[in-house]
Every structure is written in C-alpha cells, then in structure tokens.
Write a protein that holds these residues in place. Structure first.
Motif, PDB file in Angstrom:
ATOM      1  N   ILE A   1      17.333-125.348  12.120  1.00 33.20           N
ATOM      2  CA  ILE A   1      17.077-124.126  12.862  1.00 33.20           C
ATOM      3  C   ILE A   1      17.170-124.465  14.339  1.00 33.20           C
ATOM      4  CG2 ILE A   1      15.405-122.302  13.349  1.00 33.20           C
ATOM      5  CD1 ILE A   1      14.248-122.924  10.522  1.00 33.20           C
ATOM      6  N   GLN A   2      18.140-123.871  15.000  1.00 34.22           N
ATOM      7  CA  GLN A   2      18.336-124.093  16.426  1.00 34.22           C
ATOM      8  C   GLN A   2      17.850-122.860  17.163  1.00 34.22           C
ATOM      9  OE1 GLN A   2      22.554-124.743  16.000  1.00 34.22           O
ATOM     10  NE2 GLN A   2      22.288-126.932  16.320  1.00 34.22           N
ATOM     11  N   MET A   3      16.928-123.059  18.107  1.00 30.88           N
ATOM     12  CA  MET A   3      16.332-121.919  18.800  1.00 30.88           C
ATOM     13  C   MET A   3      15.841-122.314  20.178  1.00 30.88           C
ATOM     14  SD  MET A   3      12.888-121.605  16.589  1.00 30.88           S
ATOM     15  CE  MET A   3      11.721-122.934  16.475  1.00 30.88           C
ATOM     16  N   GLU A   4      15.471-121.302  20.913  1.00 33.14           N
ATOM     17  CA  GLU A   4      14.946-121.526  22.251  1.00 33.14           C
ATOM     18  C   GLU A   4      13.572-122.179  22.193  1.00 33.14           C
ATOM     19  OE1 GLU A   4      13.951-118.932  26.238  1.00 33.14           O
ATOM     20  OE2 GLU A   4      14.828-117.968  24.509  1.00 33.14           O
TER      21      GLU A   4
ATOM     22  N   TRP B   1      13.088-130.848  -2.318  1.00 36.58           N
ATOM     23  CA  TRP B   1      14.476-131.107  -1.929  1.00 36.58           C
ATOM     24  C   TRP B   1      14.816-130.511  -0.570  1.00 36.58           C
ATOM     25  CZ3 TRP B   1      17.253-128.990  -6.908  1.00 36.58           C
ATOM     26  CH2 TRP B   1      16.932-129.792  -8.012  1.00 36.58           C
ATOM     27  N   VAL B   2      13.940-129.655  -0.042  1.00 36.46           N
ATOM     28  CA  VAL B   2      14.258-128.892   1.170  1.00 36.46           C
ATOM     29  C   VAL B   2      13.612-129.539   2.392  1.00 36.46           C
ATOM     30  CG1 VAL B   2      14.140-126.642   2.300  1.00 36.46           C
ATOM     31  CG2 VAL B   2      14.377-126.760  -0.197  1.00 36.46           C
ATOM     32  N   THR B   3      14.450-129.894   3.347  1.00 43.27           N
ATOM     33  CA  THR B   3      13.999-130.405   4.638  1.00 43.27           C
ATOM     34  C   THR B   3      14.389-129.383   5.696  1.00 43.27           C
ATOM     35  OG1 THR B   3      14.276-132.701   3.953  1.00 43.27           O
ATOM     36  CG2 THR B   3      14.259-132.273   6.327  1.00 43.27           C
ATOM     37  N   VAL B   4      13.447-129.006   6.535  1.00 42.57           N
ATOM     38  CA  VAL B   4      13.722-128.063   7.624  1.00 42.57           C
ATOM     39  C   VAL B   4      13.571-128.816   8.938  1.00 42.57           C
ATOM     40  CG1 VAL B   4      13.047-125.918   8.753  1.00 42.57           C
ATOM     41  CG2 VAL B   4      12.884-126.113   6.255  1.00 42.57           C
ATOM     42  N   LEU B   5      14.612-128.768   9.756  1.00 46.28           N
ATOM     43  CA  LEU B   5      14.599-129.413  11.070  1.00 46.28           C
ATOM     44  C   LEU B   5      14.664-128.344  12.148  1.00 46.28           C
ATOM     45  CD1 LEU B   5      17.257-132.215  10.448  1.00 46.28           C
ATOM     46  CD2 LEU B   5      14.764-132.412  10.314  1.00 46.28           C
ATOM     47  N   PHE B   6      13.827-128.468  13.151  1.00 39.48           N
ATOM     48  CA  PHE B   6      13.846-127.553  14.287  1.00 39.48           C
ATOM     49  C   PHE B   6      14.457-128.274  15.478  1.00 39.48           C
ATOM     50  CE2 PHE B   6      10.339-126.041  11.672  1.00 39.48           C
ATOM     51  CZ  PHE B   6      10.612-124.690  11.612  1.00 39.48           C
ATOM     52  N   GLU B   7      15.445-127.631  16.093  1.00 34.98           N
ATOM     53  CA  GLU B   7      16.048-128.134  17.321  1.00 34.98           C
ATOM     54  C   GLU B   7      15.755-127.105  18.400  1.00 34.98           C
ATOM     55  OE1 GLU B   7      20.193-128.946  16.700  1.00 34.98           O
ATOM     56  OE2 GLU B   7      19.772-130.410  15.139  1.00 34.98           O
ATOM     57  N   ASP B   8      14.950-127.492  19.375  1.00 32.25           N
ATOM     58  CA  ASP B   8      14.564-126.586  20.451  1.00 32.25           C
ATOM     59  C   ASP B   8      15.437-126.831  21.671  1.00 32.25           C
ATOM     60  OD1 ASP B   8      12.514-125.600  18.871  1.00 32.25           O
ATOM     61  OD2 ASP B   8      11.004-126.923  19.719  1.00 32.25           O
ATOM     62  N   TYR B   9      15.869-125.750  22.292  1.00 32.18           N
ATOM     63  CA  TYR B   9      16.740-125.836  23.457  1.00 32.18           C
ATOM     64  C   TYR B   9      16.111-125.133  24.649  1.00 32.18           C
ATOM     65  CZ  TYR B   9      20.310-127.405  20.237  1.00 32.18           C
ATOM     66  OH  TYR B   9      20.998-128.121  19.302  1.00 32.18           O
TER      67      TYR B   9
ATOM     68  N   TRP C   1      21.700-123.843  27.198  1.00 35.69           N
ATOM     69  CA  TRP C   1      22.170-122.855  26.241  1.00 35.69           C
ATOM     70  C   TRP C   1      22.893-121.749  26.997  1.00 35.69           C
ATOM     71  CZ3 TRP C   1      18.011-119.823  22.979  1.00 35.69           C
ATOM     72  CH2 TRP C   1      18.640-118.926  22.133  1.00 35.69           C
ATOM     73  N   ALA C   2      24.134-121.505  26.620  1.00 44.77           N
ATOM     74  CA  ALA C   2      24.921-120.456  27.267  1.00 44.77           C
ATOM     75  C   ALA C   2      25.529-119.536  26.213  1.00 44.77           C
ATOM     76  CB  ALA C   2      26.023-121.056  28.130  1.00 44.77           C
ATOM     77  N   ILE C   3      25.665-118.273  26.550  1.00 47.30           N
ATOM     78  CA  ILE C   3      26.351-117.295  25.718  1.00 47.30           C
ATOM     79  C   ILE C   3      27.352-116.583  26.605  1.00 47.30           C
ATOM     80  CG2 ILE C   3      26.129-115.171  24.365  1.00 47.30           C
ATOM     81  CD1 ILE C   3      23.305-116.081  23.609  1.00 47.30           C
ATOM     82  N   GLY C   4      28.583-116.500  26.159  1.00 47.78           N
ATOM     83  CA  GLY C   4      29.614-115.817  26.936  1.00 47.78           C
ATOM     84  C   GLY C   4      29.873-116.459  28.283  1.00 47.78           C
TER      85      GLY C   4
ATOM     86  N   LEU D   1      19.343-119.047  31.128  1.00 47.53           N
ATOM     87  CA  LEU D   1      18.480-119.028  32.305  1.00 47.53           C
ATOM     88  C   LEU D   1      18.925-117.953  33.289  1.00 47.53           C
ATOM     89  CD1 LEU D   1      16.201-120.382  33.982  1.00 47.53           C
ATOM     90  CD2 LEU D   1      17.971-121.830  34.948  1.00 47.53           C
ATOM     91  N   ASP D   2      20.244-117.840  33.489  1.00 53.14           N
ATOM     92  CA  ASP D   2      20.782-116.850  34.422  1.00 53.14           C
ATOM     93  C   ASP D   2      20.734-115.441  33.843  1.00 53.14           C
ATOM     94  OD1 ASP D   2      21.311-118.922  36.178  1.00 53.14           O
ATOM     95  OD2 ASP D   2      23.349-119.202  35.399  1.00 53.14           O
ATOM     96  N   ARG D   3      20.845-115.334  32.540  1.00 50.71           N
ATOM     97  CA  ARG D   3      20.852-114.021  31.888  1.00 50.71           C
ATOM     98  C   ARG D   3      19.451-113.422  31.770  1.00 50.71           C
ATOM     99  NH1 ARG D   3      24.134-114.057  26.464  1.00 50.71           N
ATOM    100  NH2 ARG D   3      23.473-111.921  26.673  1.00 50.71           N
ATOM    101  N   HIS D   4      18.451-114.283  31.470  1.00 51.31           N
ATOM    102  CA  HIS D   4      17.130-113.763  31.125  1.00 51.31           C
ATOM    103  C   HIS D   4      15.983-114.369  31.919  1.00 51.31           C
ATOM    104  CE1 HIS D   4      18.816-111.616  27.735  1.00 51.31           C
ATOM    105  NE2 HIS D   4      19.422-112.710  27.366  1.00 51.31           N
TER     106      HIS D   4
END
Length: 72
Positions: free
Chosen positions: A5-8, A37-45, A50-53, A58-61
């Motif tokens: 799970i990649q999130m802010e 059997w299930v491993t959940v990894l969190f990747e925080d950014y 993190w950029a979109i478009g 940071l600049d957007r919000h």
C-alpha cells in the motif's frame, strides 16, 4: 502473498491496523488466501516525493495531509 500500500505519509498506527485487517480479509475472501499467507507492507511518501501530472503534491495541495473524513 504481499500487498503493498503506497500512500501519503501521515496516517497513524490505528489507521494502518484497520487497513491491514481490511486488505487481509479481502485477500482471504476473494483469493482464498489464509491469513498467515498475507503480508501487508505500507510505503509512506512525503508530498515532496510524489507528483501527479508533472506537479508535486506539495505544490498542488500544500504541506499537510488533506483527506476528507481523516481523523489522523
């Protein structure tokens, strides 16, 4: 099985606990996996990583976490 799970950055530990449980339950229900059997990894950014478009979040919000209904 690994679910990533990649999130802010900014979610607290209780939120991550609930998410880990929900994703594990979904894997069990839909894929027939066993919980062990299930491993959940969190990747925080950070918003600076993190950029979109072509625009940094940071600049957007701005610098803070903005999520409707987020109590973190």
């Amino acid at each position: 099985m690994i679910i990533t799970i990649q999130m802010e950055r900014g979610r607290n530990v209780d939120t991550k606990r609930r998410a880990a449980k929900a994703f594990t339950d979904a894997a069990i229900a839909t894929l027939g996996a066993k919980a062990e059997w299930v491993t959940v990894l969190f990747e925080d950014y950070e918003r600076t990583d993190w950029a979109i478009g072509g625009n940094l979040q940071l600049d957007r919000h701005g610098p803070g976490l903005v999520t409707l209904g987020n109590k973190d």
